[in-house]
Design an enzyme around this catalytic site. Structure first.
Site, PDB file in Angstrom:
ATOM      1  N   TRP A 121      35.568  54.943  16.955  1.00 44.63           N
ATOM      2  CA  TRP A 121      36.036  55.657  15.760  1.00 44.63           C
ATOM      3  C   TRP A 121      35.545  55.012  14.475  1.00 44.63           C
ATOM      4  CZ3 TRP A 121      36.921  60.407  16.465  1.00 44.63           C
ATOM      5  CH2 TRP A 121      37.463  60.840  17.673  1.00 44.63           C
ATOM      6  N   ASP A 181      42.270  53.250   9.345  1.00 41.94           N
ATOM      7  CA  ASP A 181      42.462  54.464  10.132  1.00 41.94           C
ATOM      8  C   ASP A 181      43.523  54.113  11.165  1.00 41.94           C
ATOM      9  OD1 ASP A 181      42.426  56.470  12.011  1.00 41.94           O
ATOM     10  OD2 ASP A 181      40.251  56.444  12.333  1.00 41.94           O
ATOM     11  N   LYS A 241      49.077  62.140  17.683  1.00 33.40           N
ATOM     12  CA  LYS A 241      49.359  61.137  18.702  1.00 33.40           C
ATOM     13  C   LYS A 241      50.807  60.671  18.606  1.00 33.40           C
ATOM     14  CE  LYS A 241      44.628  60.246  17.849  1.00 33.40           C
ATOM     15  NZ  LYS A 241      44.043  60.849  19.009  1.00 33.40           N
TER      16      LYS A 241
END
Ligand code: PMP
Length: 368
Positions: free
Chosen positions: A101, A175, A199
């Site tokens: 990511w 993040d 999530k």
């Protein structure tokens, strides 16, 4: 209500209580005669939902007053562009590459600014975390980007770096998509945090941004108005129609989080204690087994996403089929890593991890 245990990396399992509340309120929210989906975002009903969601989140994550909470759209991937459009001024930005990511964030930012790699764990296949003391920071960088939990690789930063102590005045951008609300955040070390909701916070569709006030108002001219943090903040996340239903579901999740208690701990601190116990159980089992393995260095193993491998990869399909039959869903690893991945977010009870470990033990026995 009993359901299978769902180990999806995201969109992920939601607390059953939250789903039941939403179901009960689906046709008529609090006597309004409307579903939340059918309400004007400018009406007093949705206004109350948004206000409560923001207030509850601020309380849960102990967000200081000089940070703004924004509910946006576009997910983590859109933020990979929105952050540099707002913060970089087209200049230098440092990236810590710790997995897939952050790699994606780095590539996207390069379209808008001069993105450079300050540290990387690519050489060991994203299974470690470079010590902050070794980061090659640019003193002129507009910000430093870190993905504080790498969902695919299972690498988590357990202590956010103190950039000031490393000689940098740049704000830290994290993040935190895949571990938000699983543990407290040290806001004294953060300038901006972003994360998709799907999530740990609710359904896909809403993206959380928590940003220090002094970072607002520096967007590049090319930044779309709807993605200019100052515009979003000035309009209290209602510059355009926000993802109303997703915000409502996230709001119910925040209320659920506030109700959680573990001994004397409540809210996110209670979740953290449970998450530590869940992760210890699963890693502990994997580590003592000769049949399964996890490659990530112990100091940076994720409490949320646990990738693991069967030593004999030819058994993978049988493992997954048996797991599904045992009520253990979505354990297949990300295609770039292979093997298995158990995502054990806040909504996964310890019983789910116990059931997984019991299944892993049984599977190992049947293969002997
Ligand atoms: N960052 C992280 C850490 C993620 O786990 C994900 C999604 N799995 C993303 C960014 C991308 O989020 P989205 O798909 O919501 O854009």
């Amino acid at each position: 209500m009993s359901r299978p245990f769902n180990f999806s990396a995201g969109p992920a399992a939601m607390p059953v209580d939250v789903l039941q509340e939403a179901a009960a309120e689906m046709l008529d929210w609090h006597g309004s005669g409307m579903s939340v989906m059918e309400m004007s975002h400018r009406g007093k009903e949705f206004g109350a939902i948004l206000e409560a969601a923001e207030r509850d989140l601020r309380e849960l994550l102990a967000v200081p007053e000089h940070f703004r909470i924004l509910f946006m759209q576009g997910g983590g991937l859109a933020e990979n562009a929105i952050v540099p459009l707002n913060l970089s001024r087209g200049e230098s930005v440092d990236f810590v590459i710790s997995g897939s990511w952050s790699q994606k964030s780095f590539k996207e930012a390069g379209r808008y600014c001069s993105a450079r790699v300050a540290a990387s764990n690519e050489a060991d296949g994203h299974t470690s975390l470079p010590d902050p003391a070794s980061w090659q920071l640019d003193p002129g960088a507009r910000y430093v980007h870190l993905c504080s939990n790498e969902t695919i690789n299972g690498v988590e930063t357990h202590e956010l770096p103190d950039l000031k102590a490393l000689g940098s005045n740049a704000p830290l951008v994290i993040d935190f998509s895949s571990h938000v609300a699983s543990r407290p955040v040290d806001w004294s070390r953060v300038g901006l945090a972003f994360g998709g909701a799907q999530k740990n916070l609710g359904p896909a569709g809403v993206t959380l941004v928590v940003v220090r006030e002094d970072l607002l108002g520096h967007a590049m001219k090319s930044c779309p108005s709807a993605f200019d943090y100052k515009t979003v903040a000035d309009n209290r996340s209602m510059y355009n129609t926000p993802p109303t239903f997703a915000i409502y579901m996230a709001g119910l999740t925040f209320q659920w989080l506030k109700r959680q208690a573990e001994g004397a701990l409540t809210g996110v601190a209670a979740m953290e204690a449970r998450n530590i116990a869940k992760a210890a159980l699963l890693y502990g089992y994997i580590d003592q087994s000769a049949f399964y393995s996890n490659q990530v260095a112990a100091h940076c193993r994720s409490r949320m996403n646990v990738p693991f491998f069967l030593h004999d990869e030819s058994r993978n399909e049988a493992f997954l089929a048996g797991a599904k039959a045992a009520g253990l869903l979505q354990l297949k690893g990300h295609k770039s890593v292979g093997g298995m991945r158990a995502s054990i977010y806040n909504a996964m009870p310890i019983e789910g991890v116990q059931a997984l470990v019991a299944y892993m033990r049984d599977f190992e026995k049947t293969q002997a």
